[in-house]
Structure formats: C-alpha cells, structure tokens
Motif scaffolding. Sequence first.
Motif, PDB file in Angstrom:
ATOM      1  N   GLY A 184     -46.952  30.957  24.935  1.00 40.90           N
ATOM      2  CA  GLY A 184     -46.939  30.679  23.507  1.00 40.90           C
ATOM      3  C   GLY A 184     -47.963  29.649  23.076  1.00 40.90           C
ATOM      4  O   GLY A 184     -48.285  29.553  21.884  1.00 40.90           O
ATOM      5  N   ALA A 185     -48.488  28.893  24.035  1.00 41.39           N
ATOM      6  CA  ALA A 185     -49.501  27.890  23.713  1.00 41.39           C
ATOM      7  C   ALA A 185     -50.887  28.493  23.531  1.00 41.39           C
ATOM      8  O   ALA A 185     -51.814  27.815  23.087  1.00 41.39           O
ATOM      9  CB  ALA A 185     -49.548  26.826  24.813  1.00 41.39           C
ATOM     10  N   GLU A 186     -51.025  29.779  23.864  1.00 40.84           N
ATOM     11  CA  GLU A 186     -52.320  30.456  23.755  1.00 40.84           C
ATOM     12  C   GLU A 186     -52.421  31.202  22.420  1.00 40.84           C
ATOM     13  O   GLU A 186     -51.511  31.949  22.070  1.00 40.84           O
ATOM     14  CB  GLU A 186     -52.499  31.450  24.904  1.00 40.84           C
ATOM     15  CG  GLU A 186     -52.427  30.820  26.286  1.00 40.84           C
ATOM     16  CD  GLU A 186     -53.559  29.828  26.521  1.00 40.84           C
ATOM     17  OE1 GLU A 186     -54.697  30.112  26.066  1.00 40.84           O
ATOM     18  OE2 GLU A 186     -53.300  28.793  27.154  1.00 40.84           O
ATOM     19  N   PRO A 187     -53.506  31.005  21.679  1.00 41.98           N
ATOM     20  CA  PRO A 187     -53.604  31.622  20.353  1.00 41.98           C
ATOM     21  C   PRO A 187     -53.663  33.152  20.369  1.00 41.98           C
ATOM     22  O   PRO A 187     -53.324  33.792  19.371  1.00 41.98           O
ATOM     23  CB  PRO A 187     -54.906  31.036  19.790  1.00 41.98           C
ATOM     24  CG  PRO A 187     -55.695  30.611  20.990  1.00 41.98           C
ATOM     25  CD  PRO A 187     -54.677  30.175  21.994  1.00 41.98           C
ATOM     26  N   ASP A 188     -54.071  33.735  21.502  1.00 44.79           N
ATOM     27  CA  ASP A 188     -54.188  35.194  21.566  1.00 44.79           C
ATOM     28  C   ASP A 188     -52.994  35.859  22.230  1.00 44.79           C
ATOM     29  O   ASP A 188     -53.013  37.066  22.476  1.00 44.79           O
ATOM     30  CB  ASP A 188     -55.478  35.589  22.307  1.00 44.79           C
ATOM     31  CG  ASP A 188     -55.493  35.083  23.744  1.00 44.79           C
ATOM     32  OD1 ASP A 188     -54.892  34.018  24.004  1.00 44.79           O
ATOM     33  OD2 ASP A 188     -56.091  35.759  24.598  1.00 44.79           O
ATOM     34  N   LEU A 189     -51.943  35.084  22.519  1.00 44.92           N
ATOM     35  CA  LEU A 189     -50.746  35.621  23.159  1.00 44.92           C
ATOM     36  C   LEU A 189     -49.520  35.265  22.329  1.00 44.92           C
ATOM     37  O   LEU A 189     -49.417  34.159  21.801  1.00 44.92           O
ATOM     38  CB  LEU A 189     -50.590  35.057  24.577  1.00 44.92           C
ATOM     39  CG  LEU A 189     -51.773  35.215  25.534  1.00 44.92           C
ATOM     40  CD1 LEU A 189     -51.440  34.574  26.869  1.00 44.92           C
ATOM     41  CD2 LEU A 189     -52.148  36.674  25.713  1.00 44.92           C
ATOM     42  N   GLU A 190     -48.565  36.202  22.255  1.00 43.51           N
ATOM     43  CA  GLU A 190     -47.347  35.964  21.482  1.00 43.51           C
ATOM     44  C   GLU A 190     -46.147  36.564  22.211  1.00 43.51           C
ATOM     45  O   GLU A 190     -46.117  37.765  22.485  1.00 43.51           O
ATOM     46  CB  GLU A 190     -47.467  36.611  20.093  1.00 43.51           C
ATOM     47  CG  GLU A 190     -46.227  36.443  19.228  1.00 43.51           C
ATOM     48  CD  GLU A 190     -46.314  37.193  17.913  1.00 43.51           C
ATOM     49  OE1 GLU A 190     -45.423  36.998  17.061  1.00 43.51           O
ATOM     50  OE2 GLU A 190     -47.265  37.995  17.736  1.00 43.51           O
ATOM     51  N   VAL A 191     -45.168  35.744  22.546  1.00 41.76           N
ATOM     52  CA  VAL A 191     -43.925  36.228  23.153  1.00 41.76           C
ATOM     53  C   VAL A 191     -43.023  36.711  22.023  1.00 41.76           C
ATOM     54  O   VAL A 191     -42.604  35.932  21.167  1.00 41.76           O
ATOM     55  CB  VAL A 191     -43.231  35.125  23.969  1.00 41.76           C
ATOM     56  CG1 VAL A 191     -41.898  35.639  24.519  1.00 41.76           C
ATOM     57  CG2 VAL A 191     -44.125  34.666  25.115  1.00 41.76           C
ATOM     58  N   VAL A 192     -42.715  38.011  22.030  1.00 39.41           N
ATOM     59  CA  VAL A 192     -41.956  38.595  20.919  1.00 39.41           C
ATOM     60  C   VAL A 192     -40.514  38.900  21.286  1.00 39.41           C
ATOM     61  O   VAL A 192     -39.707  39.227  20.408  1.00 39.41           O
ATOM     62  CB  VAL A 192     -42.643  39.880  20.409  1.00 39.41           C
ATOM     63  CG1 VAL A 192     -44.003  39.569  19.829  1.00 39.41           C
ATOM     64  CG2 VAL A 192     -42.751  40.928  21.510  1.00 39.41           C
ATOM     65  N   GLY A 193     -40.159  38.809  22.588  1.00 45.13           N
ATOM     66  CA  GLY A 193     -38.792  39.107  22.967  1.00 45.13           C
ATOM     67  C   GLY A 193     -38.491  38.735  24.401  1.00 45.13           C
ATOM     68  O   GLY A 193     -39.409  38.510  25.205  1.00 45.13           O
ATOM     69  N   GLU A 194     -37.187  38.644  24.719  1.00 43.89           N
ATOM     70  CA  GLU A 194     -36.733  38.296  26.055  1.00 43.89           C
ATOM     71  C   GLU A 194     -35.564  39.201  26.449  1.00 43.89           C
ATOM     72  O   GLU A 194     -34.870  39.752  25.585  1.00 43.89           O
ATOM     73  CB  GLU A 194     -36.280  36.833  26.126  1.00 43.89           C
ATOM     74  CG  GLU A 194     -37.363  35.822  25.817  1.00 43.89           C
ATOM     75  CD  GLU A 194     -36.868  34.385  25.970  1.00 43.89           C
ATOM     76  OE1 GLU A 194     -35.763  34.192  26.538  1.00 43.89           O
ATOM     77  OE2 GLU A 194     -37.563  33.457  25.513  1.00 43.89           O
ATOM     78  N   ALA A 195     -35.355  39.320  27.759  1.00 40.63           N
ATOM     79  CA  ALA A 195     -34.210  40.067  28.291  1.00 40.63           C
ATOM     80  C   ALA A 195     -33.779  39.422  29.594  1.00 40.63           C
ATOM     81  O   ALA A 195     -34.619  38.904  30.342  1.00 40.63           O
ATOM     82  CB  ALA A 195     -34.578  41.525  28.518  1.00 40.63           C
ATOM     83  N   GLU A 196     -32.465  39.452  29.873  1.00 37.92           N
ATOM     84  CA  GLU A 196     -31.986  38.829  31.103  1.00 37.92           C
ATOM     85  C   GLU A 196     -31.418  39.831  32.093  1.00 37.92           C
ATOM     86  O   GLU A 196     -30.986  39.454  33.177  1.00 37.92           O
ATOM     87  CB  GLU A 196     -30.948  37.748  30.793  1.00 37.92           C
ATOM     88  CG  GLU A 196     -29.690  38.231  30.099  1.00 37.92           C
ATOM     89  CD  GLU A 196     -28.723  37.088  29.839  1.00 37.92           C
ATOM     90  OE1 GLU A 196     -28.982  35.969  30.343  1.00 37.92           O
ATOM     91  OE2 GLU A 196     -27.724  37.318  29.137  1.00 37.92           O
ATOM     92  N   THR A 197     -31.411  41.107  31.752  1.00 42.05           N
ATOM     93  CA  THR A 197     -31.030  42.160  32.695  1.00 42.05           C
ATOM     94  C   THR A 197     -32.036  43.305  32.582  1.00 42.05           C
ATOM     95  O   THR A 197     -32.747  43.428  31.574  1.00 42.05           O
ATOM     96  CB  THR A 197     -29.622  42.715  32.405  1.00 42.05           C
ATOM     97  OG1 THR A 197     -29.655  43.470  31.186  1.00 42.05           O
ATOM     98  CG2 THR A 197     -28.590  41.595  32.305  1.00 42.05           C
TER      99      THR A 197
END
Length: 224
Positions: free
Chosen positions: A28-41
């Motif tokens: 998330g600290a990179e301007p060209d990257l975006e974390v849009v979701g997470e999953a735990e299984t």
Amino acid sequence: MSAPARPLRIVLADDERMVRTALRAILGAEPDLEVVGEAETGAEAVSVIRELRPDVVLMDVRMPQIDGIRATEQVLATMTEPPRVIVVTTFENDSYVYDALRAGASGFLLKRSGAEELVSAVRLVARSDSLLFPAAVRALAAEYAGARTARDAAAALRARLSEREAAVLHLMATGLSNVEIADRLAVGPATVKTHVAGVLAKLGVRDRTQAVIAAYECGFVTPG
C-alpha cells in the motif's frame, strides 16, 4: 496528455492476519499498487477474487478449507480474465510450490522475502515478460518433473513448434526476458513477443511459467 496508468489491484490470501497486515502495509505504500481485498481461507479467496477481479493475487499455499493450489485451479478455471497468482510459501523446494505452478500460478515468493523483493515480484508477474526467480523455478522443475515425463512427449512438442519458437522456449526456460531473448537472437522485442505468444498458444498455457514447466515435464528442456 495521457491519463496516468491505474494502480495494479491486489488481493491478499493468507490465514494469518499479521501476514496480511504486513503485506498490505508494504504494498500500500507504493503509488502504483493497491490492495483491494483480503481472504483468510482458500474458499474465501476464490469468492473475493471472482468479485473484485484483481490483477495479482498473493496466495498462501497452505490455508483452511481448500489450499492455495486448489484455490488457484478454481480461479483459473472459472474466470475469463483471471489474475496472475503468486504463491507465498515458507519453503522454496516444496512439492506444494511445484504443484501450484502446475496449477497455473505465475510464480512464488518466500514469506521471508524483503519489502523490495515483494514489490518487484508483484510488478514483474503483472508484466509477465520474464520468469520470477528463474533459477528456483528451474530447480523445482528439475526435481519434480522427471517422474511425470511422458514418453515421446518432447518429440511431439518439438514437432508443433517452429525452429524459432523452439529456440525462444529454450531461452525462456533459462529465465531470459523478452528483451534479453531479442538480444540473443538478434531480432526485435516485438518479434520475440510474437514467438512467445505462439509458444503459449501451442502449449495451451497462459504464461511463460507454465510454458517452462510444460517444457521440463515433457523432456523438451532437461536439467543441467
């Protein structure tokens, strides 16, 4: 003036919250990257990926319900434009990693990897013009592909490829990028890109990682 390129959209799939938090902070600290979701299984990962349609997924190889291998298979089998998948693992010489690559993952990343290595891996896999950690991929293929080699498969593959496509596949297997292959063959990068596309189509695979795995498994490329 052209509009700026949108950030690469990323989904994180790992059953450890602390791991996901660390990955999100780095990416998330990179301007060209975006974390849009997470999953735990694994099952949740399949659902989230189908809904959010990210560009890249960081997929833990061992998760509850279904593991990262099965989750990767399900995503690639059911999406018309699936994301690139990077399998995240503790041990690089693990048969699970090789099975994940065979299932369609574009590469793998060790959990102990540093922030710079992680960011570079995501960008490289999204671009998909060279192998992620080629020496490690070759080592895995050399260790696990031998037992799966089909009789006469190498000759059959060789017959399907043109002479230039065969040369390109051999150079892909060494880990060279399109630009490096172009330099080696004294042709333009666009020509190499066309040959790579031909190789992928004739092998019935979606990227160069699976092409290299297929080349090792049929004996077209041999260890050493």
